[in-house]
Motif scaffolding. Structure first.
Motif, short mmCIF file in Angstrom:
data_model
loop_
_atom_site.label_atom_id
_atom_site.label_comp_id
_atom_site.label_asym_id
_atom_site.label_seq_id
_atom_site.Cartn_x
_atom_site.Cartn_y
_atom_site.Cartn_z
N UNK A 141 -0.08 -12.05 -9.92
CA UNK A 141 1.30 -12.33 -10.30
C UNK A 141 2.26 -11.36 -9.66
N UNK A 142 3.52 -11.72 -9.62
CA UNK A 142 4.52 -10.93 -8.92
C UNK A 142 4.73 -9.56 -9.54
N UNK A 143 4.56 -9.44 -10.86
CA UNK A 143 4.81 -8.17 -11.53
C UNK A 143 3.61 -7.24 -11.51
N UNK A 144 2.42 -7.81 -11.72
CA UNK A 144 1.25 -6.99 -12.03
C UNK A 144 0.86 -6.03 -10.91
N UNK A 145 0.94 -6.45 -9.67
CA UNK A 145 0.44 -5.64 -8.57
C UNK A 145 1.46 -4.75 -7.90
N UNK A 146 2.64 -4.62 -8.46
CA UNK A 146 3.69 -3.87 -7.75
C UNK A 146 3.37 -2.38 -7.57
N UNK A 147 2.62 -1.72 -8.46
CA UNK A 147 2.25 -0.33 -8.15
C UNK A 147 1.43 -0.21 -6.86
N UNK A 148 0.49 -1.16 -6.65
CA UNK A 148 -0.27 -1.15 -5.41
C UNK A 148 0.62 -1.43 -4.21
N UNK A 149 1.61 -2.31 -4.39
CA UNK A 149 2.57 -2.60 -3.32
C UNK A 149 3.29 -1.31 -2.93
N UNK A 150 3.79 -0.57 -3.91
CA UNK A 150 4.52 0.65 -3.59
C UNK A 150 3.61 1.66 -2.91
N UNK A 151 2.38 1.78 -3.37
CA UNK A 151 1.46 2.74 -2.76
C UNK A 151 1.25 2.43 -1.28
N UNK A 152 1.01 1.15 -0.96
CA UNK A 152 0.74 0.77 0.43
C UNK A 152 1.97 0.95 1.32
N UNK A 153 3.11 0.50 0.85
CA UNK A 153 4.31 0.55 1.68
C UNK A 153 4.86 1.98 1.77
N UNK A 154 4.79 2.74 0.70
CA UNK A 154 5.26 4.12 0.75
C UNK A 154 4.37 4.96 1.65
N UNK A 155 3.05 4.65 1.68
CA UNK A 155 2.15 5.39 2.56
C UNK A 155 2.53 5.19 4.03
N UNK A 156 2.89 3.96 4.39
CA UNK A 156 3.33 3.72 5.77
C UNK A 156 4.64 4.45 6.04
N UNK A 157 5.53 4.43 5.07
CA UNK A 157 6.79 5.16 5.23
C UNK A 157 6.55 6.64 5.44
N UNK A 158 5.65 7.21 4.66
CA UNK A 158 5.36 8.64 4.79
C UNK A 158 4.69 8.96 6.12
N UNK A 159 3.82 8.06 6.60
CA UNK A 159 3.20 8.28 7.91
C UNK A 159 4.26 8.32 9.00
N UNK A 160 5.23 7.41 8.91
CA UNK A 160 6.30 7.38 9.90
C UNK A 160 7.19 8.61 9.81
N UNK A 161 7.37 9.14 8.61
CA UNK A 161 8.12 10.39 8.47
C UNK A 161 7.41 11.52 9.22
N UNK A 162 6.08 11.57 9.10
CA UNK A 162 5.32 12.59 9.81
C UNK A 162 5.43 12.40 11.33
N UNK A 163 5.30 11.16 11.79
CA UNK A 163 5.39 10.89 13.22
C UNK A 163 6.79 11.20 13.75
N UNK A 164 7.79 10.92 12.95
CA UNK A 164 9.17 11.24 13.36
C UNK A 164 9.36 12.74 13.48
N UNK A 165 8.77 13.49 12.56
CA UNK A 165 8.87 14.95 12.63
C UNK A 165 8.23 15.47 13.91
N UNK A 166 7.12 14.88 14.33
CA UNK A 166 6.48 15.28 15.59
C UNK A 166 7.39 14.99 16.78
#
Length: 385
Positions: free
Chosen positions: A43-68
């Protein structure tokens, strides 16, 4: 043309489609979505914590790459990565319920990445703060090039968007190309105004839109006689209402009609139509500053344009997707039919021939973006060629 539907529910697919239209990279989308595909089946509500984990992890990886990149002096490349990091973090945050753990921190990282991207990329957008009666309305100001005073369009949010997503529609880019500046705003009930100042939705949008006009009139590069107003999604209520009751607007348009949003809430309680975000009722209670459902329904009673559109006396464009699953195209008919005093009114329903058939063109924003840009160029004195 149709929405890209990777997940088994509309709300998650809508978020992915918006991200793709906002500048996401397909490979990064796949990397974020593959691990959480099964979670979406709950359902749209139930899995949103996993959604945030996956998308925030990509965001954080890009932050690291940008810093480099930045360490190596590659500022433009760093800006590009920061831009996508901000997009993925905003998408992750937008999918969470009010008060969800980590939401506040994710939003702060997104804002910081966006601001740093602006600086490193030397991008044509300036953060501004517009005084309101209570608090301020944060905005992003994109200037048209050239000397002299230019037309400008105020661009407002829907229910669950933010000024950064408005900028990423690339409407400000196309308007600037046509000699028109853009002010994207986080009006009360959206973006920073809601998240950082707790300012709720004000259905009487002329109250805050007038403050935007006041601010624009003080800018030396703005022609005060050529100010337009547009809005996306729920902005299809705010923009027409503002144009009706703020006489300094010279033209208006909507990217999706929202003529009677209060009536839409009755339909949603009857499970008619799709919701735009998970945890929908909690979100609207938060956005409207409501204590419960009864309080929300009372506060949203004014979200209805019937009886107001006769006050629009400037050119006005109504656009809508023929297959919008959230807001019926019939509301575009209502809005257009009631613009009886507009000297130039136009209605465009996007069909499969050109695309943009889903809610606010989530399947393809190109046609809406071009049409609205051309409309303001024609009605505010910009350029179309």
């Amino acid at each position: 043309m149709a929405l890209f539907e990777y997940f088994p529910n509309y709300i998650w697919n809508l978020s992915v489609a918006i991200a793709m239209e906002s500048g996401a990279q397909l490979g990064e989308i796949i990397d974020m979505c593959q691990p959480i595909r099964d979670a979406a089946a709950n359902g749209a509500d139930a899995g949103t914590p996993q959604f945030m984990t996956a998308w925030a992890a990509m965001g954080d990886k890009l932050l690291d790459l940008a810093a480099e990149d930045e360490f190596k002096g590659r500022a433009f490349s760093a800006s590009n990565k920061l831009e996508r990091a901000a997009l993925y973090l905003i998408t992750a945050e937008r999918m969470q319920g009010h008060g969800h753990p980590g939401r506040k921190e994710t939003y702060a990282r997104a804002r910081a990445a966006f601001d740093r991207s602006t600086e490193l990329g030397k991008l044509n957008r300036e953060r501004v703060e517009i005084p309101l009666e209570a608090g301020t309305m944060p905005g992003l100001y994109t200037r048209a090039s050239g000397e002299g005073r230019k037309p400008v369009v105020v661009f407002c949010n829907g229910l669950d968007s933010c000024k950064e997503l408005l900028y990423w529609t690339r409407l400000p880019h196309e308007l600037a190309r046509r000699g028109i500046s853009t002010l994207c705003v986080d009006q009360p009930g959206s973006g920073e105004a809601l998240r950082l100042q707790n300012l709720p939705v004000d259905p009487r949008s002329e109250s805050w839109a007038s403050k935007a006009v006041d601010w624009l009139e003080q800018q030396p590069d703005v022609d005060p006689e050529r100010i337009g107003m547009t809005g996306i999604s729920l902005g299809g209520h705010f923009a027409p209402r503002a144009v009706a009751y703020e006489p300094r607007f010279a033209s208006g348009a909507v990217w999706g009609a929202n003529h009677n949003w209060r009536e839409v809430q009755d339909k949603r309680m009857g499970r008619e139509g799709e919701n735009p975000v998970p945890h929908y009722w909690a979100h609207v209670h938060w956005a409207f500053g409501a204590t419960d459902q009864a309080d929300f329904l009372a506060k949203s009673e004014a979200m209805n344009l019937n009886g107001h559109m006769h006050a629009v006396r400037v050119p006005f464009l109504v656009t809508h997707g023929a297959s919008d699953r959230q807001i019926s195209a019939a509301y575009a008919d209502d809005l257009y039919d009631q613009l009886i005093n507009s000297p130039r009114r136009e209605k465009v329903i996007f069909t499969a021939r050109e695309g943009g058939v889903e809610h606010v063109g989530a399947d393809n924003m190109a046609y809406g973006r071009d049409l609205i840009s051309d409309w303001f160029a024609e009605t505010l004195g910009g350029e179309t060629a």
